[in-house]
Design a protein around this motif. Structure first.
Motif, PDB file in Angstrom:
ATOM      1  N   GLY A  48      -3.240  27.679  -2.320  1.00  0.00           N
ATOM      2  CA  GLY A  48      -3.149  28.846  -3.735  1.00  0.00           C
ATOM      3  C   GLY A  48      -3.155  30.140  -3.496  1.00  0.00           C
ATOM      4  O   GLY A  48      -2.648  31.030  -4.046  1.00  0.00           O
ATOM      5  N   ASP A  49      -4.268  30.495  -2.420  1.00  0.00           N
ATOM      6  CA  ASP A  49      -4.225  32.145  -2.159  1.00  0.00           C
ATOM      7  C   ASP A  49      -3.028  32.700  -1.708  1.00  0.00           C
ATOM      8  O   ASP A  49      -2.532  33.726  -1.913  1.00  0.00           O
ATOM      9  CB  ASP A  49      -5.571  32.316  -1.486  1.00  0.00           C
ATOM     10  CG  ASP A  49      -5.907  33.789  -1.593  1.00  0.00           C
ATOM     11  OD1 ASP A  49      -5.590  34.524  -2.359  1.00  0.00           O
ATOM     12  OD2 ASP A  49      -6.499  34.298  -0.355  1.00  0.00           O
ATOM     13  N   ALA A  50      -2.453  31.818  -0.581  1.00  0.00           N
ATOM     14  CA  ALA A  50      -1.286  32.226   0.163  1.00  0.00           C
ATOM     15  C   ALA A  50      -0.043  32.304  -0.827  1.00  0.00           C
ATOM     16  O   ALA A  50       0.719  33.458  -0.781  1.00  0.00           O
ATOM     17  CB  ALA A  50      -1.328  31.366   1.319  1.00  0.00           C
ATOM     18  N   LEU A 112       0.266  38.300   4.028  1.00  0.00           N
ATOM     19  CA  LEU A 112      -0.846  38.042   3.298  1.00  0.00           C
ATOM     20  C   LEU A 112      -1.598  36.767   3.572  1.00  0.00           C
ATOM     21  O   LEU A 112      -0.866  35.646   3.676  1.00  0.00           O
ATOM     22  CB  LEU A 112      -0.254  38.132   2.050  1.00  0.00           C
ATOM     23  CG  LEU A 112       0.004  39.435   1.357  1.00  0.00           C
ATOM     24  CD1 LEU A 112       1.717  39.511   1.205  1.00  0.00           C
ATOM     25  CD2 LEU A 112      -0.089  39.748  -0.094  1.00  0.00           C
ATOM     26  N   ASP A 113      -2.932  36.940   3.523  1.00  0.00           N
ATOM     27  CA  ASP A 113      -3.847  35.815   3.255  1.00  0.00           C
ATOM     28  C   ASP A 113      -4.023  35.317   4.839  1.00  0.00           C
ATOM     29  O   ASP A 113      -4.429  34.001   5.061  1.00  0.00           O
ATOM     30  CB  ASP A 113      -3.369  34.741   2.487  1.00  0.00           C
ATOM     31  CG  ASP A 113      -4.649  33.753   2.287  1.00  0.00           C
ATOM     32  OD1 ASP A 113      -5.860  34.161   2.293  1.00  0.00           O
ATOM     33  OD2 ASP A 113      -4.490  32.800   1.969  1.00  0.00           O
ATOM     34  N   PHE A 114      -3.480  35.869   5.916  1.00  0.00           N
ATOM     35  CA  PHE A 114      -4.056  35.557   7.141  1.00  0.00           C
ATOM     36  C   PHE A 114      -3.854  36.917   7.923  1.00  0.00           C
ATOM     37  O   PHE A 114      -3.174  38.100   7.486  1.00  0.00           O
ATOM     38  CB  PHE A 114      -2.854  34.718   8.005  1.00  0.00           C
ATOM     39  CG  PHE A 114      -1.508  35.063   8.061  1.00  0.00           C
ATOM     40  CD1 PHE A 114      -0.618  34.931   6.858  1.00  0.00           C
ATOM     41  CD2 PHE A 114      -0.933  35.456   9.203  1.00  0.00           C
ATOM     42  CE1 PHE A 114       0.645  35.154   6.920  1.00  0.00           C
ATOM     43  CE2 PHE A 114       0.450  35.754   9.354  1.00  0.00           C
ATOM     44  CZ  PHE A 114       1.041  35.512   8.223  1.00  0.00           C
ATOM     45  N   ASP A 138      -5.457  41.109   3.837  1.00  0.00           N
ATOM     46  CA  ASP A 138      -6.308  39.804   4.158  1.00  0.00           C
ATOM     47  C   ASP A 138      -7.503  39.921   3.963  1.00  0.00           C
ATOM     48  O   ASP A 138      -8.125  41.069   3.976  1.00  0.00           O
ATOM     49  CB  ASP A 138      -5.660  39.449   5.369  1.00  0.00           C
ATOM     50  CG  ASP A 138      -6.428  37.974   5.787  1.00  0.00           C
ATOM     51  OD1 ASP A 138      -6.197  36.952   5.414  1.00  0.00           O
ATOM     52  OD2 ASP A 138      -7.296  38.046   6.944  1.00  0.00           O
ATOM     53  N   HIS A 139      -8.243  38.825   3.728  1.00  0.00           N
ATOM     54  CA  HIS A 139      -9.657  38.874   3.720  1.00  0.00           C
ATOM     55  C   HIS A 139     -10.393  37.707   4.577  1.00  0.00           C
ATOM     56  O   HIS A 139     -11.693  37.308   4.589  1.00  0.00           O
ATOM     57  CB  HIS A 139     -10.174  38.165   2.333  1.00  0.00           C
ATOM     58  CG  HIS A 139      -9.709  36.802   1.985  1.00  0.00           C
ATOM     59  ND1 HIS A 139     -10.785  35.803   1.393  1.00  0.00           N
ATOM     60  CD2 HIS A 139      -8.908  35.996   2.086  1.00  0.00           C
ATOM     61  CE1 HIS A 139     -10.266  34.719   1.010  1.00  0.00           C
ATOM     62  NE2 HIS A 139      -9.120  34.832   1.771  1.00  0.00           N
ATOM     63  N   HIS A 140      -9.685  37.518   5.705  1.00  0.00           N
ATOM     64  CA  HIS A 140     -10.400  36.724   6.921  1.00  0.00           C
ATOM     65  C   HIS A 140     -10.994  37.482   7.870  1.00  0.00           C
ATOM     66  O   HIS A 140     -10.698  38.490   7.929  1.00  0.00           O
ATOM     67  CB  HIS A 140      -9.312  35.682   7.420  1.00  0.00           C
ATOM     68  CG  HIS A 140      -8.833  34.656   6.438  1.00  0.00           C
ATOM     69  ND1 HIS A 140      -7.804  34.935   5.703  1.00  0.00           N
ATOM     70  CD2 HIS A 140      -9.108  33.483   6.454  1.00  0.00           C
ATOM     71  CE1 HIS A 140      -7.462  33.761   5.091  1.00  0.00           C
ATOM     72  NE2 HIS A 140      -8.346  33.114   5.311  1.00  0.00           N
ATOM     73  N   LEU A 141     -11.794  36.932   8.500  1.00  0.00           N
ATOM     74  CA  LEU A 141     -12.666  37.489   9.669  1.00  0.00           C
ATOM     75  C   LEU A 141     -11.814  38.023  10.801  1.00  0.00           C
ATOM     76  O   LEU A 141     -10.933  37.088  11.037  1.00  0.00           O
ATOM     77  CB  LEU A 141     -13.889  36.722  10.175  1.00  0.00           C
ATOM     78  CG  LEU A 141     -14.796  36.397   9.016  1.00  0.00           C
ATOM     79  CD1 LEU A 141     -15.616  35.226   9.647  1.00  0.00           C
ATOM     80  CD2 LEU A 141     -15.747  37.779   8.743  1.00  0.00           C
ATOM     81  N   SER A 159     -10.849  36.345  -2.287  1.00  0.00           N
ATOM     82  CA  SER A 159      -9.530  35.806  -1.881  1.00  0.00           C
ATOM     83  C   SER A 159      -8.576  37.107  -1.512  1.00  0.00           C
ATOM     84  O   SER A 159      -8.927  38.090  -1.936  1.00  0.00           O
ATOM     85  CB  SER A 159      -9.092  35.122  -3.119  1.00  0.00           C
ATOM     86  OG  SER A 159      -9.186  35.949  -4.225  1.00  0.00           O
ATOM     87  N   THR A 160      -7.701  36.799  -0.967  1.00  0.00           N
ATOM     88  CA  THR A 160      -6.720  37.663  -0.718  1.00  0.00           C
ATOM     89  C   THR A 160      -6.075  38.296  -2.104  1.00  0.00           C
ATOM     90  O   THR A 160      -5.692  39.622  -2.314  1.00  0.00           O
ATOM     91  CB  THR A 160      -5.250  37.277   0.192  1.00  0.00           C
ATOM     92  OG1 THR A 160      -5.786  37.019   1.449  1.00  0.00           O
ATOM     93  CG2 THR A 160      -4.369  38.427   0.301  1.00  0.00           C
ATOM     94  N   CYS A 161      -5.819  37.340  -3.040  1.00  0.00           N
ATOM     95  CA  CYS A 161      -5.441  37.864  -4.427  1.00  0.00           C
ATOM     96  C   CYS A 161      -6.433  38.727  -5.111  1.00  0.00           C
ATOM     97  O   CYS A 161      -5.834  39.769  -5.781  1.00  0.00           O
ATOM     98  CB  CYS A 161      -5.217  36.638  -5.209  1.00  0.00           C
ATOM     99  SG  CYS A 161      -3.512  35.545  -5.175  1.00  0.00           S
ATOM    100  N   THR A 191      -8.518  29.168  -6.827  1.00  0.00           N
ATOM    101  CA  THR A 191      -8.393  28.202  -5.870  1.00  0.00           C
ATOM    102  C   THR A 191      -9.274  28.441  -4.581  1.00  0.00           C
ATOM    103  O   THR A 191     -10.105  27.651  -4.073  1.00  0.00           O
ATOM    104  CB  THR A 191      -6.953  27.871  -5.191  1.00  0.00           C
ATOM    105  OG1 THR A 191      -6.376  28.909  -4.960  1.00  0.00           O
ATOM    106  CG2 THR A 191      -6.077  27.307  -6.120  1.00  0.00           C
ATOM    107  N   ASP A 192      -9.263  30.027  -4.193  1.00  0.00           N
ATOM    108  CA  ASP A 192     -10.147  30.104  -3.157  1.00  0.00           C
ATOM    109  C   ASP A 192     -11.641  30.020  -3.382  1.00  0.00           C
ATOM    110  O   ASP A 192     -12.447  30.454  -2.641  1.00  0.00           O
ATOM    111  CB  ASP A 192      -9.792  31.378  -2.687  1.00  0.00           C
ATOM    112  CG  ASP A 192      -8.997  31.440  -1.317  1.00  0.00           C
ATOM    113  OD1 ASP A 192      -8.250  30.420  -1.107  1.00  0.00           O
ATOM    114  OD2 ASP A 192      -9.033  32.182  -0.493  1.00  0.00           O
ATOM    115  N   THR A 193     -11.945  30.111  -4.679  1.00  0.00           N
ATOM    116  CA  THR A 193     -13.239  30.103  -5.183  1.00  0.00           C
ATOM    117  C   THR A 193     -13.572  28.844  -5.733  1.00  0.00           C
ATOM    118  O   THR A 193     -14.720  28.408  -6.144  1.00  0.00           O
ATOM    119  CB  THR A 193     -13.739  30.963  -6.151  1.00  0.00           C
ATOM    120  OG1 THR A 193     -12.803  30.623  -7.520  1.00  0.00           O
ATOM    121  CG2 THR A 193     -13.305  32.327  -5.972  1.00  0.00           C
TER     122      THR A 193
HETATM  123 MN    MN Z   1      -7.571  32.952   1.119  1.00  0.00          MN
END
Ligand code: MN
Ligand code: 5GP
Length: 366
Positions: A48-50, A112-114, A138-141, A159-161, A191-193
């Protein structure tokens, strides 16, 4: 060794802004202004976030008069398709030649989102071979900074959103966020939460949503489209997981579920059907670590979830060739399902000792 230096997104110190050395003057606005043909990319198994973040940016660029397109490595779940109002998304698994041509013709790539090109799997070599500017939001480590010319990375957001909303505010023109853009951003946030059950306890998120509501967002409508839109077989697949495939290990405060290829076929598996099932493990009192294994096309995909200080990113990286966030990560193996489950059980006691037990609270033992 070169040290990488960062600036901050104005007004958001938690968002690092990376510029490739020698490109310190690039701004997102200038990069978009200069581009004619912008390609927006989501990760493998777009969630959903992607989908929300790629479709929100697509819409924003379209409203800005830009020529933009969205591609994914493979297909997304049925309950996310409504975000692609123009029916223009192409996925590499189903349309390899068309996607190759789209990559060849673009003059800017936005991911986005990766945060590393490898997350697009079979599409990664195609993206790498195209000499073109690449932007990451993006929001990943642990981003692979070298893969990008300009990067926005904030690991504190839901989330990325949510991050994209802040990027619109700080770097672009937030007046161009219309109702559909707001719906896509909200879809990724919700979705990401896990429908506002984790990664969401910060007031900036709710201020952002309040602002999106003022732009016409109907949160109830978006929730129904995403969460009340599953096929009957997906609901029965969930029943199979909970009724027959749930393993609970109270001594390790851990629960896991698994599905074989044959079971997925029996329940007429469609992409996205297993999304979110891993979280049911955590809904059991005292369970702080949950895992979910699905065997598909000769590979086992894994989802890991945890609560509090327990770091499943470490677990995914160390044992299962994966990664993600502290409380939500994934991994992959080409071994048979039985072997993967045996390995999981074998490494669990040590992970428990080092990474679960130190973070347990008195109520986890009640
Ligand atoms: Mn995400
Ligand atoms: P999910 O379990 O929902 O597929 O993934 C949970 C989180 O971990 C997501 O943020 C996802 O992007 C990330 N993730 C899933 N699989 C992998 C993987 O194989 N490698 C890395 N680095 N991250 C992953």
């Amino acid at each position: 060794m070169n040290t990488i230096s960062f600036t901050q997104l104005p007004g958001r110190p938690s968002c690092k802004v990376y510029h490739k050395p020698g490109q310190e003057k690039l701004t997102l606005k200038n990069v978009f202004d200069e581009a004619q043909n912008i390609l927006i990319v989501g990760h493998q198994n777009p969630d959903g976030d992607a989908v929300g973040s790629t479709q929100a940016l697509y819409r924003y660029l379209k409203i800005s008069g830009k020529n933009a397109s969205v591609i994914y490595p493979n297909g997304c779940a049925r309950n996310l398709l409504w975000m692609d109002t123009d029916h223009k998304v192409r996925n590499f698994a189903n349309h390899p030649e068309e996607v190759k041509r789209m990559v060849e013709e673009c003059d800017l790539l936005c991911v986005l989102d990766f945060n590393r090109l490898g997350r697009t799997e079979a599409l990664a070599p195609v993206l790498r071979s195209k000499q073109v500017r690449r932007i990451m939001i993006d929001h990943h480590l642990e981003p692979a900074w070298d893969d990008f010319d300009l990067g926005f990375s904030d690991t504190t957001v839901s989330s990325t959103c949510e991050l994209l909303y802040h990027v619109f505010q700080a770097e672009l023109d937030p007046a161009r966020i219309d109702v559909h853009t707001a719906e896509c951003l909200y879809a990724g946030i919700s979705t990401d939460t896990g429908s506002f059950s984790y990664s969401c306890a910060h007031k900036e998120l709710f201020s952002a949503i309040a602002d999106l509501i003022s732009k016409g967002l109907d949160t109830v409508k978006v929730h129904q489209r995403i969460f009340d839109n599953f096929s009957e077989s997906r609901t029965r697949l969930l029943g199979c997981c909970l009724g027959e495939r749930l393993m609970v290990k109270p001594e390790f405060h851990t629960a896991y579920m698994y599905l074989s290829d044959a079971e997925l076929r029996k329940y007429n598996y469609q992409s996205g059907d297993t999304e979110g099932i891993v979280n049911y493990g955590l809904s059991i009192a005292g369970i702080r670590f949950a895992a979910f294994f699905t065997q598909r096309e000769g590979r086992v995909r894994m989802s890991f979830r945890s609560q509090g200080g327990i770091d499943v990113n470490i677990f995914a990286k160390e044992y299962f060739n994966g990664g993600g966030h502290k409380n939500a990560a994934g991994g992959m193996s080409t071994e048979p399902l039985e072997a993967v489950l045996a390995k999981f059980e074998a490494v669990l006691p040590q992970f428990y000792k080092e990474h679960i037990e130190p973070h347990l609270l008195p109520e986890d033992f009640e």
